[in-house]
Enzyme design. Structure first.
Site, mmCIF file in Angstrom:
data_model
loop_
_atom_site.group_PDB
_atom_site.id
_atom_site.type_symbol
_atom_site.label_atom_id
_atom_site.label_comp_id
_atom_site.label_asym_id
_atom_site.label_seq_id
_atom_site.Cartn_x
_atom_site.Cartn_y
_atom_site.Cartn_z
ATOM 1 N N GLU A 39 71.645 14.793 66.874
ATOM 2 C CA GLU A 39 72.152 15.741 67.868
ATOM 3 C C GLU A 39 71.222 15.798 69.079
ATOM 4 O O GLU A 39 71.673 15.825 70.228
ATOM 5 C CB GLU A 39 72.277 17.121 67.230
ATOM 6 C CG GLU A 39 72.834 18.197 68.146
ATOM 7 C CD GLU A 39 72.905 19.550 67.462
ATOM 8 O OE1 GLU A 39 73.041 20.562 68.171
ATOM 9 O OE2 GLU A 39 72.820 19.599 66.217
ATOM 10 N N ASP A 43 72.540 14.514 72.807
ATOM 11 C CA ASP A 43 72.556 15.397 73.973
ATOM 12 C C ASP A 43 72.041 14.666 75.207
ATOM 13 O O ASP A 43 72.589 14.798 76.305
ATOM 14 C CB ASP A 43 71.708 16.633 73.675
ATOM 15 C CG ASP A 43 71.613 17.574 74.859
ATOM 16 O OD1 ASP A 43 72.641 18.136 75.253
ATOM 17 O OD2 ASP A 43 70.495 17.737 75.396
ATOM 18 N N GLU A 115 77.699 15.612 69.518
ATOM 19 C CA GLU A 115 76.498 15.011 70.102
ATOM 20 C C GLU A 115 75.862 14.013 69.139
ATOM 21 O O GLU A 115 75.379 12.950 69.559
ATOM 22 C CB GLU A 115 75.507 16.108 70.474
ATOM 23 C CG GLU A 115 75.961 16.951 71.660
ATOM 24 C CD GLU A 115 75.002 18.073 71.995
ATOM 25 O OE1 GLU A 115 75.029 18.545 73.141
ATOM 26 O OE2 GLU A 115 74.217 18.486 71.108
#
Length: 226
Positions: A39, A43, A115
């Site tokens: 994640e 991002d 993400e």
């Protein structure tokens, strides 16, 4: 082996199936091999893809205008929307307790999974695979950039200010914090004078405030329309 239908939706057949499985694994199911590290990477990959596309699409925009568009496309709500469009919710790996709590519908969980999947696509198929996914599932959101991009709290604040000097600003109060540290759940109440308070929830206090503001706007704005 994950379903072929998922590969079709992602536009990529993974060489490393374990990587995709990890991207879909929420911390409630396995804190050690969860998707949190992916994640983090996803991002940044998403941010680069969005920034690059905005830079190309809006050559006349100043930095501030580009930043406003970027924030609308890279925030959690945009990721959760893309996750739903890609059908990721049904493939998220959750603990039974989180499933029972409606985890597959929680924006914070969907955003994180989205993400993480972007990171997995990047690691397994390169930037082209990640970019293909983003361009496919963010297409509608890029088209909506001409619409109001202010976040719900800002819109509610401006609505309250427009009512006149005697109108009080929205008040937000934390009503509940539940769940483990790796998957918290916040409940926030938003209130403006003359209307019943409304509650929202999210994986952070800020997300819960935004959710409450969204719900309250749906009530107050129609009543203000002639």
């Amino acid at each position: 082996m994950l379903p072929d239908a998922l590969s079709q939706k992602l536009g990529h057949t993974f060489q490393d199936q374990a990587l995709l499985k990890r991207a879909l694994t929420h911390a409630s199911a396995d804190a050690i091999t969860s998707n949190e590290r992916l994640e983090f990477l996803g991002d940044r990959v998403l941010g680069l893809i969005v920034a690059e596309k905005l830079h190309a699409l809006y050559p006349q925009d100043a930095e501030g205008a580009l930043a406003l568009k970027f924030n609308a496309l890279a925030r959690g709500a945009a990721c959760a929307k893309a996750a739903m469009a890609a059908g990721l919710a049904e493939h998220v790996i959750l603990a039974n307790s989180e499933k029972s709590a409606g985890g597959r519908d929680k924006p914070a969980i969907l955003s994180g999974v989205c993400e993480a999947v972007i990171a997995a696509l990047y690691l397994d198929g390169g930037m082209a695979a990640a970019r293909n996914f983003v361009e496919r599932y963010w297409a509608d959101q890029f088209e909506e950039l001409g619409h109001d991009m202010r976040d719900p709290k800002t819109r509610l604040q401006e609505w309250a200010q427009a009512r006149g000097k005697d109108s009080a600003a929205p008040v937000y109060s934390l009503k509940e914090r539940a769940g483990p540290d790796h998957a918290p759940r916040f409940v926030v109440e938003a209130q403006v004078p003359g209307f019943d308070p409304v509650r929202g929830e999210g994986g952070s206090k800020r997300q819960a405030e935004q959710d409450a503001a969204t719900r309250l706007l749906a009530i107050v704005v129609p009543q203000e329309t002639p």
